[in-house]
Motif scaffolding. Structure first.
Motif, PDB file in Angstrom:
ATOM      1  N   GLN A 186       0.848  -1.184   0.000  1.00  0.00           N
ATOM      2  CA  GLN A 186       0.000   0.000   0.000  1.00  0.00           C
ATOM      3  C   GLN A 186       0.893   1.249   0.000  1.00  0.00           C
ATOM      4  O   GLN A 186       1.571   1.532   0.985  1.00  0.00           O
ATOM      5  N   GLN A 219       0.334   4.531   0.024  1.00  0.00           N
ATOM      6  CA  GLN A 219       0.078   5.653   0.921  1.00  0.00           C
ATOM      7  C   GLN A 219       0.510   5.341   2.348  1.00  0.00           C
ATOM      8  O   GLN A 219       1.017   6.216   3.063  1.00  0.00           O
ATOM      9  N   ARG A 243      -1.562   5.621  -7.626  1.00  0.00           N
ATOM     10  CA  ARG A 243      -1.636   6.507  -6.462  1.00  0.00           C
ATOM     11  C   ARG A 243      -1.854   5.755  -5.143  1.00  0.00           C
ATOM     12  O   ARG A 243      -1.596   6.319  -4.076  1.00  0.00           O
ATOM     13  N   SER A 244      -2.259   4.509  -5.210  1.00  0.00           N
ATOM     14  CA  SER A 244      -2.551   3.799  -3.963  1.00  0.00           C
ATOM     15  C   SER A 244      -1.703   2.550  -3.746  1.00  0.00           C
ATOM     16  O   SER A 244      -1.531   2.127  -2.597  1.00  0.00           O
ATOM     17  N   THR A 245      -1.165   1.959  -4.820  1.00  0.00           N
ATOM     18  CA  THR A 245      -0.540   0.636  -4.694  1.00  0.00           C
ATOM     19  C   THR A 245       0.801   0.592  -5.426  1.00  0.00           C
ATOM     20  O   THR A 245       0.991   1.260  -6.449  1.00  0.00           O
TER      21      THR A 245
END
Length: 350
Positions: free
Chosen positions: A275, A277, A336-338
């Motif tokens: 992840q 973020q 953007r997330s992973t």
């Protein structure tokens, strides 16, 4: 503890004896050991100490010497060393490099690397032939301090700073062969004093005084300054390297627990994911450590400090999705997330 008495028992013998009792895996009792003996002060001090401690640990000692044939006198010196060991009732196994490259110079590192590979290759072959479980070298705290300083200057990762481990695998196989360094608690000053006290013969290699080599310059110009400022510096630096070894070996357990929390629930077994973020929300030092461990675990290769930092910077919040090639076919990509790690593509069918 009842201290043994007899010839050639000194505080140095006691220091090594106690060290080996505290770390029995280093030179196990009753093991067959192959000692690499160059004829220099470190290896001669090691040979004398282990010979004197043999009666307490019941080792079977075998000796090996490698003649690189870089110097005209190397053959004569090998013969002198063999004659001296024979006079002590010992057998010295000598291997000669039949087709050595030119001796190393200021710009060519390949000869030194080739010589190192040849030495360890011959040591492995001899150890297998003689049934030895451990190859034993005479690296000292001074050697490890020099190595750590050089790695620091090069900007090595912490794994590089945890250098010259006291015990590591030399070669895999049905009977794993180990490389042991029992003198890492002794400095070069200690081995020099021991050789003088025990009146041991020494072979002189003029290459050790050639300041064109970086290690020799550190040995002659850097460590003496540190020792003058802080006597015992080499041993303390070596001890710090040993602590780093422990952190590298066992600190990974905590990092693995953290990586489990960062794993992506949508990841497949074939495509590891994190992840993004959550990762970039951590302190930069923790980001580096987690990335380094994650990449090493899956790719079986170590990303150098600079490219690792480049990737970390590109992953920070506000940075666009992207990708990075890691070598050997591995690719890192992220949105953007992973963050995903793609394995090398399978080879085309024949």
């Amino acid at each position: 503890m009842i201290l043994p008495s007899g010839p050639r028992w000194s505080p140095d013998h006691l220091r090594l004896h106690r060290h080996l009792r505290r770390h029995p895996e280093l030179l196990p009792e009753g093991a067959t050991l192959l000692l690499a003996v160059s004829g220099g002060q470190d290896s001669m001090a090691m040979l004398a100490l282990l010979l004197d401690l043999q009666r307490l640990h019941q080792w079977h000692l075998q000796l090996w010497h490698g003649d690189h044939r870089w110097r005209p006198e190397s053959g004569r010196q090998a013969a002198e060393l063999a004659a001296w060991t024979a006079a002590q009732g010992l057998t010295l196994h000598i291997d000669r490099w039949e087709q050595p490259p030119a001796a190393p110079n200021t710009t060519d590192q390949h000869s030194e690397a080739g010589a190192r590979a040849w030495r360890y290759g011959q040591l492995e072959a001899r150890a297998r032939e003689l049934g030895a479980s451990h190859v034993v070298t005479a690296h000292t705290a001074s050697d490890r301090a020099e190595t750590l300083l050089l790695h620091l200057a090069r900007g090595s990762h912490r794994r590089g700073l945890a250098s010259l481990r006291s015990l590591r695998p030399l070669a895999a196989g049905s009977s794993p062969l180990l490389l042991a360094r029992p003198l890492l608690t002794f400095s070069r000053a200690d081995t020099g004093r021991l050789c003088a006290q025990l009146d041991l013969p020494l072979l002189h290699d003029p290459c050790n005084n050639d300041r064109r080599y970086s290690r020799n310059r550190v040995r002659a110009e850097v460590l003496p300054v540190l020792e003058a400022l802080h006597p015992g510096a080499a041993v303390r630096i070596s001890t710090q390297a040993e602590r780093l070894v422990d952190e590298v070996n066992w600190g990974g357990e905590l990092v693995d627990l953290a990586l489990q929390a960062l794993g992506s629930t949508s990841a497949s077994q074939a495509t590891p994911a994190l992840q993004r973020q959550l990762l970039v929300g951590l302190a930069p030092a923790n980001q580096r450590q987690l990335l380094h461990r994650w990449l090493e675990r899956h790719t079986k290769q170590v990303l150098a400090a600079r490219p690792l930092e480049d990737v970390r910077q590109r992953l920070q919040s506000g940075q666009a999705p992207g990708s990075a090639h890691l070598g050997a076919g591995w690719q890192l990509r992220w949105d953007r997330s992973t963050l995903w790690l793609d394995p090398p593509a399978p080879p085309p069918p024949p």
